[in-house]
Design an enzyme around this catalytic site. Structure first.
Site, PDB file in Angstrom:
ATOM      1  N   ASP A  11       2.412  -3.490   9.051  1.00 59.64           N
ATOM      2  CA  ASP A  11       1.726  -2.751  10.189  1.00 59.64           C
ATOM      3  C   ASP A  11       1.621  -1.317  10.192  1.00 59.64           C
ATOM      4  OD1 ASP A  11       0.988  -2.336  12.936  1.00 59.64           O
ATOM      5  OD2 ASP A  11       2.679  -3.648  13.664  1.00 59.64           O
ATOM      6  N   ASP A 101      -5.364  -2.867  11.922  1.00 58.21           N
ATOM      7  CA  ASP A 101      -4.370  -2.148  11.137  1.00 58.21           C
ATOM      8  C   ASP A 101      -3.007  -3.031  10.953  1.00 58.21           C
ATOM      9  OD1 ASP A 101      -3.243  -2.859  13.652  1.00 58.21           O
ATOM     10  OD2 ASP A 101      -2.729  -0.733  14.307  1.00 58.21           O
ATOM     11  N   GLU A 102      -2.974  -4.441  10.822  1.00 55.74           N
ATOM     12  CA  GLU A 102      -2.204  -5.248  10.492  1.00 55.74           C
ATOM     13  C   GLU A 102      -2.423  -6.540   9.893  1.00 55.74           C
ATOM     14  OE1 GLU A 102       0.352  -6.929  13.946  1.00 55.74           O
ATOM     15  OE2 GLU A 102      -1.330  -6.259  15.150  1.00 55.74           O
TER      16      GLU A 102
END
Length: 395
Positions: A11, A101-102
């Site tokens: 993350d 983003d993860e």
DNA sequence: TCTGGGGTCCTAGGACCC
DNA sequence: TCTGGGGTCCTAGGACCC
């Protein structure tokens, strides 16, 4: 269920804000807020003042007047995301993207090739730092759920492994809000019963939880608290809906105004569908009334489409049907989403399709590709500001 | 605390079919 | 005239996440 702790949850920390700090050295070490009317991301320096993403811009500036506020640069974030996901896929073929983003990574079975999961996670963090210039936190555990909780605890710029024999010892002291899926509403219900930690939650029996939270959520939460919820990493997940919405001021807003806004939103969504090679069957009109209660109205078409005209027609007919209610209750938000997504049908060669709708869509897309999205605007939208877009799952 | 803009998943009722 | 059960699809609402 997997036996070793071999699921990674990776993350990026304060993603948009970290990209801004990476690209502008003057922003490093300073509180940074990305976004204008709403906080899309806050650097950890800004979070220290209580600024959170999804917070109104005015409130954020009140909490942290010295913050530097920068407009979002989606193209830069998309490029950074691609670079990071390339490193993910270099690490293991088993990558499940959760958002821009993860991601979850399954590194089970790579031990002889790449080392232990913690060694792999350490290397991953170093590579993202060296090659993309961004901080990233990794949680390592036996399941996706626990890896996600671990990364949340380890943030920012951290690495945390939950060993299989230490799962409940890790989980039970945590506040219930740490559980993935426990938000403000559930947390408040639990608090009202004096339940603050996961351990207290785990001691409740299923019927009690179900009477408190409903049959589904109660059983699910019980499984989480005891860490009995294995779900496999799913490779190649694709988004299942695509939408756009726009908040309107307090009003009043004429039906023509709302219709013009809706047209612009449908334009945007249809174009994104075509760019992604997707088509959808269900058109959902999203509404929010003056009292801020929300409602949706949807309609499912016979076949999936990525064409502006049929999508707009469906959205408009839903809006027309809702008009009396809007007149009564007022409107503060309008949005449209296209769901039931599928791969776009293959377009036959142009000479065989004298379809003006297709030709118009293609022409509009081409102009916007070359000159930018703002180059062409519906006449009814002239003078209005475009909203922001936030990509999520890969298309 | 006055309110963004993207998404996912779950539940529940009704229609419809076998 | 009344009567089962099961499965799928559609619609609407709601909680939650980033």
């Amino acid at each position: 269920m997997p036996t070793g702790a071999s699921i990674l949850h990776a993350d990026l920390d304060a993603f948009y804000a970290s990209v801004e700090q990476r690209d502008d050295p003057r922003l490093r070490g300073r509180p940074v807020i990305v976004g204008g009317g709403v906080v899309l991301a806050a650097s950890y320096e800004a979070k220290a003042y209580g600024v959170q993403s999804a917070m109104g811009g005015r409130q954020a500036r009140r909490l942290c007047p010295e913050a530097v506020v920068v407009p979002p640069r989606m193209a830069a974030y998309t490029a950074a995301s691609r670079a990071v996901f390339a490193i993910f896929r270099d690490t293991t073929p088993w990558v499940e993207g959760l958002s821009i983003d993860e991601a979850f990574l399954d590194v089970g079975g790579l031990r002889r090739l790449s080392g232990s999961p913690v060694q792999i996670a350490t290397r991953l963090r170093r590579m993202v730092g060296e090659q993309v210039g961004l901080p990233i936190t990794v949680g390592v555990a036996r399941t996706k759920f626990l890896a996600k909780v671990a990364s949340g605890v380890a943030k920012p710029d951290g690495l945390l492994e939950v060993p299989p024999d230490g799962e409940l010892a890790f989980l039970h002291p945590l506040p219930v809000e740490r559980l993935w899926g426990v938000g403000p509403v559930t947390a408040a219900k639990l608090r009202a019963r004096g339940i603050h930690t996961v351990g207290q939650l785990a001691r409740l029996d299923v019927p009690t939880l179900e009477s408190l939270l409903g049959a589904g959520a109660g059983g699910h939460l019980h499984a989480l608290a005891h860490h009995r919820d294995p779900r496999p990493v799913q490779v190649g997940r694709r988004r299942s809906s695509m939408g756009a919405q726009h908040a309107l001021g307090a009003g009043p807003h004429s039906p023509a105004d709302v219709d013009a806004t809706l047209s612009g939103l449908v334009d945007r969504v249809a174009r994104r569908l075509r760019a992604a090679g997707r088509a959808g069957r269900t058109v959902t009109l999203r509404l929010r009334f003056a009292d801020y209660t929300a409602a949706t109205r949807s309609r499912t078409l016979r076949r999936a489409t990525d064409r502006t005209t049929p999508l707009l027609a469906a959205a408009r007919s839903l809006l027309r049907a809702a008009q009396p209610e809007l007149a009564r209750r007022g409107i503060t938000l309008v949005g449209v989403a296209v769901g039931n997504l599928d791969d776009a049908p293959v377009q036959p060669e142009l000479p065989f399709t004298p379809d003006r709708g297709v030709e118009l869509d293609n022409a509009v897309d081409a102009v916007r590709d070359r000159f930018g999205a703002a180059a062409l605007t519906r006449a009814t939208l002239l003078g209005r500001r475009p909203g922001l877009e936030m990509p999520r799952l890969p298309d």
